[in-house]
Enzyme design. Structure first.
Site, PDB file in Angstrom:
ATOM      1  CG  ASP A  52      -0.167  -0.080   2.550  1.00  0.00           C
ATOM      2  OD1 ASP A  52       1.018  -0.490   2.544  1.00  0.00           O
ATOM      3  OD2 ASP A  52      -0.751   0.286   3.583  1.00  0.00           O
ATOM      4  CG  ASP A 102       4.331   0.059   1.531  1.00  0.00           C
ATOM      5  OD1 ASP A 102       3.734  -1.026   1.590  1.00  0.00           O
ATOM      6  OD2 ASP A 102       4.118   0.998   2.314  1.00  0.00           O
ATOM      7  CG  ASN A 116       0.606   3.266   4.186  1.00  0.00           C
ATOM      8  OD1 ASN A 116       0.417   3.198   5.395  1.00  0.00           O
ATOM      9  ND2 ASN A 116       1.624   2.662   3.592  1.00  0.00           N
ATOM     10  CG  PHE A 148      -1.725   1.171   9.618  1.00  0.00           C
ATOM     11  CD1 PHE A 148      -2.806   1.991   9.841  1.00  0.00           C
ATOM     12  CD2 PHE A 148      -1.466   0.749   8.307  1.00  0.00           C
ATOM     13  CE1 PHE A 148      -3.635   2.389   8.803  1.00  0.00           C
ATOM     14  CE2 PHE A 148      -2.286   1.138   7.266  1.00  0.00           C
ATOM     15  CZ  PHE A 148      -3.372   1.966   7.510  1.00  0.00           C
ATOM     16  CG  ASN A 149       0.783  -2.924   7.358  1.00  0.00           C
ATOM     17  OD1 ASN A 149       0.276  -1.896   6.911  1.00  0.00           O
ATOM     18  ND2 ASN A 149       2.033  -3.272   7.090  1.00  0.00           N
ATOM     19  CG  HIS A 183       7.765   0.401  10.027  1.00  0.00           C
ATOM     20  ND1 HIS A 183       8.081   0.192  11.347  1.00  0.00           N
ATOM     21  CD2 HIS A 183       7.326   1.692   9.942  1.00  0.00           C
ATOM     22  CE1 HIS A 183       7.843   1.301  12.041  1.00  0.00           C
ATOM     23  NE2 HIS A 183       7.388   2.224  11.209  1.00  0.00           N
ATOM     24  CG  ASP A 184       6.225  -1.516   4.693  1.00  0.00           C
ATOM     25  OD1 ASP A 184       5.817  -2.026   5.760  1.00  0.00           O
ATOM     26  OD2 ASP A 184       5.562  -0.678   4.053  1.00  0.00           O
TER      27      ASP A 184
END
Length: 652
Positions: free
Chosen positions: A16, A21, A45, A171-172, A244-245
């Site tokens: 997203d 990402d 997102n 969140f995810n 993070h991703d």
């Protein structure tokens, strides 16, 4: 694979985008050890239209032209959409000037692109989701036969110790906890990069300047992205921007940089405070085998060098991977749907979705002979009985009455729960022992594809008459987001406003899969509900059944046989006067609403209540004044209804 090179891991990127990402995808395309087969997008997102545009711009920036991109879910599997504009900006990718998108979007929806890539890959494929897990969960629901083609799932999501969107949830996962629980419970190997490790995977300001100093448009954009992302985190005391991703890609390309533990992990889907929490069995108290390799630590200097080197490599030479000639993935969406057999008379194009079931069988016998319905397919779902028995019953009936329609198997159970059948009402075979001829073979397509194909082949939007749990319809809407525009209405038998029949609060179809019912109710498809309150008015008496039997046809005889066995089991619901014909009523209403009374109102279903699971909620008798979500059928002219049945069965 070129001579002298090592085998490359085939992956599908799902996300997203999203600043982190975007950097994760950059790392994936820069890695000589990964072969990116496809890219799919999901709402998270930002809305899915925006995340898809972001993906097109990212791929354009990276110079990627040989990898298909598909748009995926625009909402969670169940529930409402959550966005992260406060973190990533209104576009989901604020902070940098990006090129105009030059990459086209596949006509295939994301789940179908994933399925095609899994089928066509020589080796099992890793999925790398860095957003909500809706697409991945829908893939597992819609294509269970492809589970063995998935090498594993390397995901960014969750946090064993804490959350970031709530104290408990990241969140995810919070954006679609039902999807996440389905993924963690799938049996597919999982590598989890949660907040426990990703908060350590930071680029500090000086390291961002190293990226910028590489020069060139790509390095400039990446530095701008990370600086924008850092602005949010700086206010919360972070020394740098946690990417993070990116860690989900590192788990495949450089797993030695991570410190991991194998744990049993599940996701809280209910909870007042903990919905969306990933619960890791750190101390082994559950006794369950681990289902995830969870990262808790990272070699941050090694991580930083990996990111800087990836940007440098792409800045200097472009993607360092063997570039395949572009091979379009076969597109079922772009190919005209195979001709679908129409009824032998006029009527509205209709799919009957059912779980036969005694009254389902009666509903199919009725549907076959109602001129207002042009039934183009029968789809089957587990409910009253298991999917094998339900399919056998549908195929046997079709054989008995010479009905030239495809019968397609669907879901073996609810979206997120274990199957509960109604063997106490319908018997273990679904028909209380009534024998039918041995039918032919089921259509090879899954039920949700048949619904989509019927809709594509129809010149007008179709009706779906659903007289079992709504699982098949929910999966169809999840796999094919554009399908909602090709459905005129869903007419469903289910729910009960005043009371239930499976529990004190809930009717059977709603109780079996309340999440599916909620998905359909909130998906924007026009919805009509025929609850117990009206179906209990639609009973048939013993003398009326005798009139059916007197018609003397095989169809009338089967109708009478199953309902006579059904009557003593269910007569109490109609005050002892006869057998309530729940599912035939929904079919009759779909064909002709004369003789019925209905009202447009709010209709909801309880999915979280301990005592009220599957309870139908309306504002019909309250002052809540909620936004209407459908039409509630409240009354029926019983004599007219019985006359319709007798007239239809008399046509055989």
């Amino acid at each position: 694979m070129h001579a002298g090179t090592v085998a490359r891991i085939p992956v599908i990127l799902d996300g997203d985008p999203g600043h982190d990402d975007a950097v994760a995808w950059l790392l994936a395309f820069a890695s000589p050890g990964l072969d990116v087969l496809g890219v799919t997008t999901v709402a998270g997102n930002a809305g899915v239209e925006q995340t898809t545009r972001n993906a097109r711009q990212i791929l354009t920036l990276l110079g990627v032209r040989d990898v298909p991109l598909a748009q995926g879910a625009d909402r969670p599997l169940v529930g409402d959409t959550t966005a992260a504009a406060t973190v990533h900006g209104a576009s989901g990718l604020d902070g940098a000037d990006l090129p105009a998108p030059l990459v086209d979007v596949s006509p295939l929806p994301a789940v179908e692109l994933m399925a095609e890539l899994l089928r066509s890959s020589e080796d099992p494929v890793w999925l790398v989701p860095t957003g909500p897990l809706t697409n991945v969960a829908t893939l597992l629901l819609a294509h269970p036969e492809l589970t063995g083609r998935i090498a594993g799932i390397s995901l960014m999501g969750g946090g064993i110790l804490a959350g970031n969107w709530t104290p408990a949830a990241e969140f995810n996962i919070l954006a679609d906890p039902e999807a996440a629980q389905l993924v963690f419970g799938s049996g597919v190997p999982i590598r989890q990069a949660g907040l426990d490790v990703t908060h350590q995977a930071m680029l500090l300001p000086a390291e961002v300047e190293r990226v910028r100093a590489l020069g060139g448009p790509l390095a400039q954009v990446v530095a701008d992205w990370v600086e924008f992302f850092f602005a949010f985190h700086r206010e919360r005391g972070y020394a740098g921007a946690p990417l993070h991703d990116v860690v989900a890609v590192v788990a495949l390309t450089r797993p030695e940089l991570l410190t991991t533990r194998d744990l049993y992990v599940e996701v809280e889907t209910q909870g007042e405070y903990a919905r969306g929490a990933t619960v890791g069995d750190v101390h082994g108290v559950s006794g369950r085998e681990p289902n995830a390799r969870v990262a808790f630590g990272i070699d941050r200097p090694g991580f930083v060098e990996l990111v800087v080197d990836a940007v440098a490599r792409l800045t200097a030479d472009g993607p360092q991977r063997p570039v395949r000639p572009y091979r379009p993935v076969p597109s079922r969406a772009a190919t005209p749907a195979a001709p679908v057999l129409a009824g032998d008379r006029g009527g509205w194009p209709t799919v009957i979705d059912c779980d036969p079931g005694t009254d389902d069988l009666a509903a199919l016998l009725l549907a076959r002979q109602l001129p207002a319905l042009d039934v183009r397919a029968v789809t089957v779902v587990a409910g009253n009985t298991d999917l094998d028995h339900a399919t056998r019953n549908a195929l046997g009936l079709v054989e008995l009455i010479g009905w030239d329609v495809p019968v397609a198997r669907g879901a073996t159970g609810p979206l997120t729960r274990e199957l509960v059948t109604a063997a106490d009402i319908h018997g273990s075979d679904g028909l209380l022992g009534v024998e039918l001829p041995r039918g032919g073979a089921a259509d090879p397509r899954p039920a949700w594809q048949v619904i989509r194909d019927v809709a594509l082949a129809s010149a007008v939007p179709i009706d779906v008459v659903a007289v079992g749990p709504l699982t098949n319809v929910a999966i169809a809407l999840a796999v094919y987001p554009d399908l909602r525009r090709r459905i005129r209405r869903v007419v469903a038998m289910g729910g009960g406003v005043e009371a239930g029949n499976t529990t004190a609060a809930a009717e059977f179809n709603a109780y079996v899969d309340p999440e599916a019912m909620r998905r359909v109710l909130t998906d924007g498809v026009p919805f009509w509900l025929c609850p117990l309150d009206v179906t209990h008015q639609a009973y048939i008496t013993a003398p009326e059944l005798a009139r059916v039997r007197a018609l003397g046809t095989p169809a009338a005889t089967v109708f009478a046989d199953v309902i006579e066995r059904y009557l003593p089991v269910v007569a109490r619901y109609a005050g002892g006067r006869g057998a309530p014909l729940h599912d035939p009523l929904a079919v009759a209403y779909a064909a002709d609403d004369e003789g019925f009374g209905s009202v447009r109102c709010f209709i909801g279903v309880e999915t979280r209540g301990e005592r009220t699971r599957g309870m139908t909620i309306t504002d019909r008798f309250s002052d809540a004044s909620l936004e209407p979500t459908g039409c509630l059928v409240e009354t029926v002219d019983r004599k007219r209804f019985v006359a319709t049945i007798l007239e239809a069965l008399g046509r055989y």
